[in-house]
Write a protein that holds these residues in place. Structure first.
Motif, PDB file in Angstrom:
ATOM      1  N   THR A  14      -5.561  -8.097  15.019  1.00  0.00           N
ATOM      2  CA  THR A  14      -4.917  -7.000  14.306  1.00  0.00           C
ATOM      3  C   THR A  14      -5.947  -6.043  13.737  1.00  0.00           C
ATOM      4  N   ALA A  15      -5.717  -4.749  13.955  1.00  0.00           N
ATOM      5  CA  ALA A  15      -6.541  -3.704  13.343  1.00  0.00           C
ATOM      6  C   ALA A  15      -5.635  -2.854  12.474  1.00  0.00           C
ATOM      7  N   ILE A  16      -6.049  -2.611  11.227  1.00  0.00           N
ATOM      8  CA  ILE A  16      -5.211  -1.855  10.297  1.00  0.00           C
ATOM      9  C   ILE A  16      -5.985  -0.683   9.714  1.00  0.00           C
ATOM     10  N   GLN A  17      -5.342   0.474   9.680  1.00  0.00           N
ATOM     11  CA  GLN A  17      -5.954   1.697   9.164  1.00  0.00           C
ATOM     12  C   GLN A  17      -5.545   1.889   7.713  1.00  0.00           C
ATOM     13  N   VAL A  18      -6.535   1.825   6.820  1.00  0.00           N
ATOM     14  CA  VAL A  18      -6.300   2.011   5.388  1.00  0.00           C
ATOM     15  C   VAL A  18      -6.905   3.331   4.914  1.00  0.00           C
ATOM     16  N   ALA A  27      -1.370   1.361   6.772  1.00  0.00           N
ATOM     17  CA  ALA A  27      -1.087   0.885   5.417  1.00  0.00           C
ATOM     18  C   ALA A  27      -1.004   2.086   4.493  1.00  0.00           C
ATOM     19  N   PHE A  28       0.044   2.129   3.676  1.00  0.00           N
ATOM     20  CA  PHE A  28       0.221   3.239   2.748  1.00  0.00           C
ATOM     21  C   PHE A  28       0.468   2.699   1.346  1.00  0.00           C
ATOM     22  N   ARG A  29      -0.467   2.952   0.482  1.00  0.00           N
ATOM     23  CA  ARG A  29      -0.395   2.509  -0.907  1.00  0.00           C
ATOM     24  C   ARG A  29      -0.173   0.999  -0.991  1.00  0.00           C
ATOM     25  N   TYR A  30       1.000   0.589  -1.520  1.00  0.00           N
ATOM     26  CA  TYR A  30       1.255  -0.825  -1.816  1.00  0.00           C
ATOM     27  C   TYR A  30       2.727  -0.983  -2.149  1.00  0.00           C
ATOM     28  N   LYS A  31       3.189  -2.209  -2.104  1.00  0.00           N
ATOM     29  CA  LYS A  31       4.532  -2.545  -2.587  1.00  0.00           C
ATOM     30  C   LYS A  31       4.503  -3.985  -3.079  1.00  0.00           C
ATOM     31  N   ASN A  45     -10.650 -11.610  14.062  1.00  0.00           N
ATOM     32  CA  ASN A  45      -9.229 -11.527  14.431  1.00  0.00           C
ATOM     33  C   ASN A  45      -8.492 -10.472  13.613  1.00  0.00           C
ATOM     34  N   ILE A  46      -9.144  -9.981  12.532  1.00  0.00           N
ATOM     35  CA  ILE A  46      -8.563  -8.910  11.728  1.00  0.00           C
ATOM     36  C   ILE A  46      -9.649  -7.896  11.395  1.00  0.00           C
ATOM     37  N   SER A  47      -9.376  -6.612  11.635  1.00  0.00           N
ATOM     38  CA  SER A  47     -10.308  -5.534  11.271  1.00  0.00           C
ATOM     39  C   SER A  47      -9.582  -4.549  10.378  1.00  0.00           C
ATOM     40  N   ILE A  48     -10.217  -4.194   9.260  1.00  0.00           N
ATOM     41  CA  ILE A  48      -9.588  -3.324   8.270  1.00  0.00           C
ATOM     42  C   ILE A  48     -10.454  -2.085   8.087  1.00  0.00           C
ATOM     43  N   GLU A  49      -9.916  -0.920   8.454  1.00  0.00           N
ATOM     44  CA  GLU A  49     -10.670   0.330   8.379  1.00  0.00           C
ATOM     45  C   GLU A  49     -10.446   0.973   7.005  1.00  0.00           C
ATOM     46  N   CYS A  50     -11.525   1.087   6.227  1.00  0.00           N
ATOM     47  CA  CYS A  50     -11.415   1.577   4.850  1.00  0.00           C
ATOM     48  C   CYS A  50     -12.223   2.843   4.588  1.00  0.00           C
ATOM     49  N   SER A  51     -12.808   3.443   5.602  1.00  0.00           N
ATOM     50  CA  SER A  51     -13.688   4.593   5.375  1.00  0.00           C
ATOM     51  C   SER A  51     -13.019   5.939   5.626  1.00  0.00           C
ATOM     52  N   ALA A 110      -5.920  -2.864  -1.685  1.00  0.00           N
ATOM     53  CA  ALA A 110      -6.576  -3.925  -0.918  1.00  0.00           C
ATOM     54  C   ALA A 110      -5.645  -5.108  -0.693  1.00  0.00           C
ATOM     55  N   VAL A 111      -4.912  -5.491  -1.715  1.00  0.00           N
ATOM     56  CA  VAL A 111      -3.959  -6.595  -1.589  1.00  0.00           C
ATOM     57  C   VAL A 111      -2.908  -6.272  -0.524  1.00  0.00           C
ATOM     58  N   HIS A 112      -2.406  -5.046  -0.546  1.00  0.00           N
ATOM     59  CA  HIS A 112      -1.386  -4.650   0.434  1.00  0.00           C
ATOM     60  C   HIS A 112      -1.936  -4.716   1.858  1.00  0.00           C
ATOM     61  N   SER A 113      -3.171  -4.259   2.060  1.00  0.00           N
ATOM     62  CA  SER A 113      -3.743  -4.280   3.411  1.00  0.00           C
ATOM     63  C   SER A 113      -3.958  -5.709   3.887  1.00  0.00           C
ATOM     64  N   CYS A 114      -4.342  -6.599   2.977  1.00  0.00           N
ATOM     65  CA  CYS A 114      -4.540  -8.005   3.366  1.00  0.00           C
ATOM     66  C   CYS A 114      -3.211  -8.693   3.651  1.00  0.00           C
ATOM     67  N   LYS A 115      -2.201  -8.402   2.835  1.00  0.00           N
ATOM     68  CA  LYS A 115      -0.874  -8.975   3.080  1.00  0.00           C
ATOM     69  C   LYS A 115      -0.314  -8.471   4.403  1.00  0.00           C
ATOM     70  N   ARG A 116      -0.440  -7.168   4.630  1.00  0.00           N
ATOM     71  CA  ARG A 116       0.161  -6.554   5.822  1.00  0.00           C
ATOM     72  C   ARG A 116      -0.520  -7.019   7.106  1.00  0.00           C
ATOM     73  N   SER A 117      -1.817  -7.286   7.047  1.00  0.00           N
ATOM     74  CA  SER A 117      -2.545  -7.740   8.238  1.00  0.00           C
ATOM     75  C   SER A 117      -2.628  -9.259   8.323  1.00  0.00           C
ATOM     76  N   ASN A 118      -1.970  -9.942   7.385  1.00  0.00           N
ATOM     77  CA  ASN A 118      -1.882 -11.409   7.382  1.00  0.00           C
ATOM     78  C   ASN A 118      -3.234 -12.103   7.252  1.00  0.00           C
ATOM     79  N   VAL A 119      -4.079 -11.586   6.374  1.00  0.00           N
ATOM     80  CA  VAL A 119      -5.316 -12.304   6.058  1.00  0.00           C
ATOM     81  C   VAL A 119      -4.940 -13.602   5.363  1.00  0.00           C
ATOM     82  N   THR A 120      -5.509 -14.702   5.828  1.00  0.00           N
ATOM     83  CA  THR A 120      -5.168 -15.999   5.270  1.00  0.00           C
ATOM     84  C   THR A 120      -6.360 -16.948   5.421  1.00  0.00           C
ATOM     85  N   VAL A 121      -6.156 -18.193   5.058  1.00  0.00           N
ATOM     86  CA  VAL A 121      -7.226 -19.181   5.172  1.00  0.00           C
ATOM     87  C   VAL A 121      -7.703 -19.257   6.626  1.00  0.00           C
TER      88      VAL A 121
END
Length: 353
Positions: free
Chosen positions: A270-274, A298-302, A246-252, A160-171
């Motif tokens: 931004t739309a990101i496929q997790v 998004a693949f795993r994390y770093k 402004n950001i959509s995260i696909e987790c299903s 989850a952290v990686h997907s938020c970082k990669r899609s630039n979720v912020t304040v």
């Protein structure tokens, strides 16, 4: 290793053929390794696929492997080069260990390493065993007040952290998350921690949406077969006060959701496929292109485990609410059957105290 002479592991041989059996005891740790005794292990969707189907995506069980990769453990012994850990430390393990020398590793994208070795990904064994060896650089100490079960959730929380970082979720971010399973809920928590102003989750299961609301979702949408894509997009627009996220995260991993995140993302967003679903999906690419929606994978994390540990230690995430079922190690098969049924949220196997 003291007087312990028997090591057991939950081993899958082929589809629907798995049990706890005696497995070889690990050797003494090498210079950069640690010998670990497993405490708790969470069951992931990939584990279920390997057990039930004998494969996950392109990875196929060709010879018996030990499952499990969402792990908390205790250090039993350390290698000669290990300085940041000592016997008795409670730790979590980042399951994917890269080669550390290829183009991707040197460029800071070690999660894309072509020679990466990951727990419970054929042909490599996982951690649903009493004892295992791991590279010390991918073993992290956890604070005393983080429970064994919470620590076992650091791995999916890192996704989850990686997907938020990669899609630039912020304040100020306005976020749509499709899928209120474990990864969707962890992503909700991470997005809120990163400062998202509004987070909306969709799912076909009202119980999961109820939990999402309990742990921080601003709004939820129960998706039914009667709703068209156009109706869902308009419903989402309504919940975002006439705008779109402004950001959509696909987790299903559901193809319908992979389409929805493209259609329901604000122009320029931004739309990101997790979530991992079928290898091929019919997507509204022209619509996304015309509206300049950035499409990411998004693949795993770093470099996410330290952040996830800090989030868990902060007490701001209600991780304990996600552990819906607990089983002893000897009942691992029953734990997997429960996880596959879709009942509850996160199934945890407690291997030792």
């Amino acid at each position: 290793m003291g007087k312990v002479t028997v090591n057991q592991g939950f081993v899958v041989r082929k589809a629907n053929d798995a049990e706890v059996i005696t497995v070889p005891m690990p050797s003494s740790p090498g210079p950069n390794e640690v010998l670990l005794r497993t405490l708790s292990v969470g069951i992931c969707g990939s584990d279920i696929h390997y057990w039930h189907l004998g494969q996950c995506a392109t990875f196929i069980v060709k010879e018996p492997i030990i499952l499990g990769h969402e792990t908390s453990a205790i250090v039993e012994a350390i290698g000669s080069n290990v300085k940041h850990l000592k016997p008795g430390d409670r730790v979590v393990t980042e399951p994917a260990v890269p080669c550390e020398s290829c183009e991707y590793c040197r460029g800071g994208k070690y999660n894309l390493c072509l020679d990466i070795k990951c727990h419970a990904t054929p042909p490599y064994h996982g951690t649903l065993t009493n004892y295992f060896l791991h590279h010390a650089n991918y073993t992290f100490k956890v604070p005393d007040h983080v429970s064994n079960e919470e620590a076992a959730m650091i791995e999916p929380l890192s996704v989850a952290v990686h997907s938020c970082k990669r899609s630039n979720v912020t304040v100020g971010s306005k976020v749509l998350i499709t899928g209120a399973g474990p990864i969707g809920i962890y992503t909700l928590m991470a997005a809120k921690a990163y400062g998202a102003t509004k987070v909306v989750l969709t799912d076909i299961n009202e119980d999961r949406l109820k939990l999402a609301r309990e742990v921080g979702a601003d709004e939820t949408i129960l998706v039914t077969k009667e709703q068209s894509e156009e109706q869902l997009v308009e419903h989402i627009r309504t919940l975002f006060d006439g705008d779109l996220p402004n950001i959509s995260i696909e987790c299903s991993g559901a193809p319908t959701c992979s389409r929805l995140v493209l259609l329901a993302t604000k122009s320029g967003g931004t739309a990101i496929q997790v979530g991992m679903g079928p290898p091929n999906v019919n997507l509204p690419i022209a619509d996304a292109a015309i509206r300049e929606v950035t499409i990411l994978g998004a693949f795993r994390y770093k470099d996410c485990f330290p952040i996830a540990i800090d989030l868990a230690a902060s007490g701001k995430l209600q991780l304990k609410k996600l552990a819906s079922h607990r089983f002893d190690f000897k009942d691992s098969l029953k734990a997997f059957e429960t996880a596959k049924s879709g009942i509850g949220m996160k199934v945890v196997i407690n291997v030792s105290e």
